[in-house]
Design a protein around this motif. Structure first.
Motif, PDB file in Angstrom:
ATOM      1  N   ASP A 123     -20.594  48.757 -24.850  1.00 21.36           N
ATOM      2  CA  ASP A 123     -21.630  47.880 -24.701  1.00 21.36           C
ATOM      3  C   ASP A 123     -21.118  46.278 -25.261  1.00 21.36           C
ATOM      4  O   ASP A 123     -21.185  45.299 -24.239  1.00 21.36           O
ATOM      5  CB  ASP A 123     -22.646  48.142 -25.733  1.00 21.36           C
ATOM      6  N   PHE A 124     -20.459  46.314 -26.286  1.00 22.74           N
ATOM      7  CA  PHE A 124     -19.806  44.676 -26.608  1.00 22.74           C
ATOM      8  C   PHE A 124     -18.714  44.501 -25.775  1.00 22.74           C
ATOM      9  O   PHE A 124     -18.727  43.423 -25.271  1.00 22.74           O
ATOM     10  CB  PHE A 124     -19.323  44.974 -28.117  1.00 22.74           C
ATOM     11  N   ALA A 125     -17.856  45.349 -25.268  1.00 21.75           N
ATOM     12  CA  ALA A 125     -16.835  44.959 -24.316  1.00 21.75           C
ATOM     13  C   ALA A 125     -17.618  44.253 -23.155  1.00 21.75           C
ATOM     14  O   ALA A 125     -16.942  43.199 -22.534  1.00 21.75           O
ATOM     15  CB  ALA A 125     -15.888  46.164 -23.945  1.00 21.75           C
ATOM     16  N   SER A 126     -18.548  45.120 -22.492  1.00 21.32           N
ATOM     17  CA  SER A 126     -19.242  44.460 -21.190  1.00 21.32           C
ATOM     18  C   SER A 126     -19.792  43.135 -21.432  1.00 21.32           C
ATOM     19  O   SER A 126     -19.730  42.283 -20.528  1.00 21.32           O
ATOM     20  CB  SER A 126     -20.184  45.459 -21.001  1.00 21.32           C
ATOM     21  N   ARG A 127     -20.332  42.976 -22.431  1.00 17.61           N
ATOM     22  CA  ARG A 127     -20.673  41.525 -22.748  1.00 17.61           C
ATOM     23  C   ARG A 127     -19.932  40.432 -23.008  1.00 17.61           C
ATOM     24  O   ARG A 127     -19.988  39.361 -22.549  1.00 17.61           O
ATOM     25  CB  ARG A 127     -21.601  41.573 -24.231  1.00 17.61           C
ATOM     26  N   VAL A 128     -18.595  41.026 -23.617  1.00 15.12           N
ATOM     27  CA  VAL A 128     -17.655  40.015 -23.361  1.00 15.12           C
ATOM     28  C   VAL A 128     -17.129  39.541 -21.937  1.00 15.12           C
ATOM     29  O   VAL A 128     -16.839  38.319 -21.701  1.00 15.12           O
ATOM     30  CB  VAL A 128     -16.283  40.503 -24.283  1.00 15.12           C
ATOM     31  N   GLU A 129     -16.733  40.397 -21.272  1.00 15.71           N
ATOM     32  CA  GLU A 129     -16.484  40.238 -19.992  1.00 15.71           C
ATOM     33  C   GLU A 129     -17.378  39.429 -19.080  1.00 15.71           C
ATOM     34  O   GLU A 129     -17.394  38.569 -18.293  1.00 15.71           O
ATOM     35  CB  GLU A 129     -15.989  41.447 -19.220  1.00 15.71           C
ATOM     36  N   SER A 130     -18.828  39.659 -19.439  1.00 19.80           N
ATOM     37  CA  SER A 130     -19.812  39.042 -18.653  1.00 19.80           C
ATOM     38  C   SER A 130     -19.768  37.520 -19.153  1.00 19.80           C
ATOM     39  O   SER A 130     -20.020  36.575 -18.208  1.00 19.80           O
ATOM     40  CB  SER A 130     -21.248  39.712 -19.202  1.00 19.80           C
ATOM     41  N   GLN A 131     -19.375  37.382 -20.363  1.00 20.81           N
ATOM     42  CA  GLN A 131     -19.398  35.811 -20.915  1.00 20.81           C
ATOM     43  C   GLN A 131     -18.369  35.256 -20.182  1.00 20.81           C
ATOM     44  O   GLN A 131     -18.361  34.057 -19.975  1.00 20.81           O
ATOM     45  CB  GLN A 131     -19.423  35.937 -22.503  1.00 20.81           C
ATOM     46  N   PHE A 132     -17.095  35.994 -20.130  1.00 20.85           N
ATOM     47  CA  PHE A 132     -15.973  35.315 -19.526  1.00 20.85           C
ATOM     48  C   PHE A 132     -16.350  34.790 -18.143  1.00 20.85           C
ATOM     49  O   PHE A 132     -15.886  33.669 -17.790  1.00 20.85           O
ATOM     50  CB  PHE A 132     -14.816  36.208 -19.395  1.00 20.85           C
ATOM     51  N   ARG A 133     -16.979  35.659 -17.359  1.00 24.10           N
ATOM     52  CA  ARG A 133     -17.463  35.341 -16.035  1.00 24.10           C
ATOM     53  C   ARG A 133     -18.523  34.158 -15.952  1.00 24.10           C
ATOM     54  O   ARG A 133     -18.539  33.296 -15.050  1.00 24.10           O
ATOM     55  CB  ARG A 133     -18.235  36.539 -15.366  1.00 24.10           C
ATOM     56  N   HIS A 134     -19.200  34.213 -16.965  1.00 23.37           N
ATOM     57  CA  HIS A 134     -20.285  33.029 -17.054  1.00 23.37           C
ATOM     58  C   HIS A 134     -19.550  31.726 -17.312  1.00 23.37           C
ATOM     59  O   HIS A 134     -20.094  30.449 -16.874  1.00 23.37           O
ATOM     60  CB  HIS A 134     -21.248  33.257 -18.181  1.00 23.37           C
ATOM     61  N   GLN A 135     -18.431  31.609 -18.135  1.00 23.74           N
ATOM     62  CA  GLN A 135     -17.712  30.444 -18.274  1.00 23.74           C
ATOM     63  C   GLN A 135     -16.927  30.302 -16.885  1.00 23.74           C
ATOM     64  O   GLN A 135     -16.195  29.087 -17.148  1.00 23.74           O
ATOM     65  CB  GLN A 135     -16.697  30.824 -19.470  1.00 23.74           C
ATOM     66  N   GLY A 136     -16.744  30.844 -16.126  1.00 27.80           N
ATOM     67  CA  GLY A 136     -16.113  30.616 -14.913  1.00 27.80           C
ATOM     68  C   GLY A 136     -14.795  31.292 -14.912  1.00 27.80           C
ATOM     69  O   GLY A 136     -13.964  30.865 -13.852  1.00 27.80           O
ATOM     70  N   TYR A 137     -14.434  32.067 -15.597  1.00 27.16           N
ATOM     71  CA  TYR A 137     -13.151  32.729 -15.808  1.00 27.16           C
ATOM     72  C   TYR A 137     -13.088  33.801 -14.903  1.00 27.16           C
ATOM     73  O   TYR A 137     -14.093  34.971 -14.821  1.00 27.16           O
ATOM     74  CB  TYR A 137     -12.614  33.422 -17.220  1.00 27.16           C
ATOM     75  N   LYS A 138     -12.000  34.371 -14.173  1.00 25.30           N
ATOM     76  CA  LYS A 138     -11.782  35.660 -13.468  1.00 25.30           C
ATOM     77  C   LYS A 138     -11.945  36.930 -14.653  1.00 25.30           C
ATOM     78  O   LYS A 138     -11.228  36.941 -15.522  1.00 25.30           O
ATOM     79  CB  LYS A 138     -10.618  35.813 -12.833  1.00 25.30           C
ATOM     80  N   SER A 139     -12.749  37.892 -14.427  1.00 24.53           N
ATOM     81  CA  SER A 139     -12.881  38.825 -15.320  1.00 24.53           C
ATOM     82  C   SER A 139     -12.260  40.107 -14.208  1.00 24.53           C
ATOM     83  O   SER A 139     -12.646  40.704 -13.297  1.00 24.53           O
ATOM     84  CB  SER A 139     -14.132  39.241 -15.847  1.00 24.53           C
TER      85      SER A 139
END
Length: 260
Positions: A181-197
């Motif tokens: 759950d937490f890992a998925s949120r981290v990657e979602s936030q990276f994508r939100h910041q415009g980074y490739k996940s």
């Protein structure tokens, strides 16, 4: 070569041996009041990029911790290191266990033999789904060879053994869902910041093999990739990486505690 029929029996036996050495203590899974933030590598272990990884990981870890302490007064932040020092991998987990942390976050930078590889990845403990995941876990775990008496400290663990890495997954099985759950949120936030996940993956990292709480290892980008390296080399880039992890932590904490 081990026969396919013998591996499951050996796996169960080894898992039971490994589990017997794990210091287990239960704590509520519906609160997030204490987080341990681990900056990968440090001291005599430079990490990848000729020492850049240990510096960048520490900076992101400190920025993340400062943000949590400023915005969430009810959360205690504990660092495995807050300076350029070498901390054995098992001691990092022990710090989290002694403090009865509710979440363990290990921060790293990645590298690959080809400069084309780029993006973020967040790992939880689990079986190796690809050869690339296994090779990455081996590279990160090989740092134990720098430690004194590593064979005794890790109960004979061989960082080059695929079977041994698979067995590490047993330690985290109780916390798999919350880690995911937490890992998925981290990657979602990276994508939100415009980074490739590159998404959430599973591998057997020693730094989280003995933690008795939800735990993740975050690869914040590839220092072998020119674009990722420029982001990580910049103060703004590292601040944004820390902000993404913080937002994931905030939403994770809120949801966990609202579902009590």
């Amino acid at each position: 070569m081990l026969s396919s029929k013998k591996i499951p029996v050996m796996a169960v036996a080894l898992a039971m041996i490994l589990f017997s050495f794990c210091t287990w203590d239960s704590r509520p899974l519906n609160q997030v009041k204490k987080v341990v933030i681990d900056a990968g590598h440090g001291g005599k272990d430079p990490g990848t990029g000729g020492g850049k990884e240990k510096r960048y990981a520490l900076d992101i870890a400190l920025k993340l911790g400062d943000k949590i302490k400023k915005e969430m007064k009810d959360v205690e932040v504990i660092y495995t290191r807050n300076s350029d020092v070498f901390i054995p991998l098992n001691e990092r987990a022990a710090i989290a266990n002694r403090n009865k942390a509710d979440l363990f976050i290990s921060i790293h930078c990645n590298a690959h033999t080809t400069p084309n590889a780029s993006g973020t990845e967040t790992y939880i403990m689990g079986l190796h789904k690809t050869e690339a995941n296994l090779n990455l876990a081996k590279r990160e775990n090989n740092v134990i060879l720098m430690e004194d008496n590593y064979q005794k400290s890790y109960k004979g663990f061989n960082p080059n053994s695929p079977l041994a890495h698979i067995m590490l997954a047993n330690y985290q099985s109780a916390f798999m869902n919350q880690s995911m759950d937490f890992a998925s949120r981290v990657e979602s936030q990276f994508r939100h910041q415009g980074y490739k996940s590159r998404g959430v993956k599973q591998a057997g990292f020693l730094v989280i093999w003995e933690t008795t709480m939800p735990s993740v290892l975050i690869e914040t980008g590839y220092l072998s990739n020119p674009s990722d390296a420029r982001v990580l080399a910049s103060e703004t880039g590292r601040t944004r990486k820390a902000e993404a992890i913080y937002q994931a932590f905030r939403s994770y904490k809120n949801d966990v505690e609202q579902n009590q």
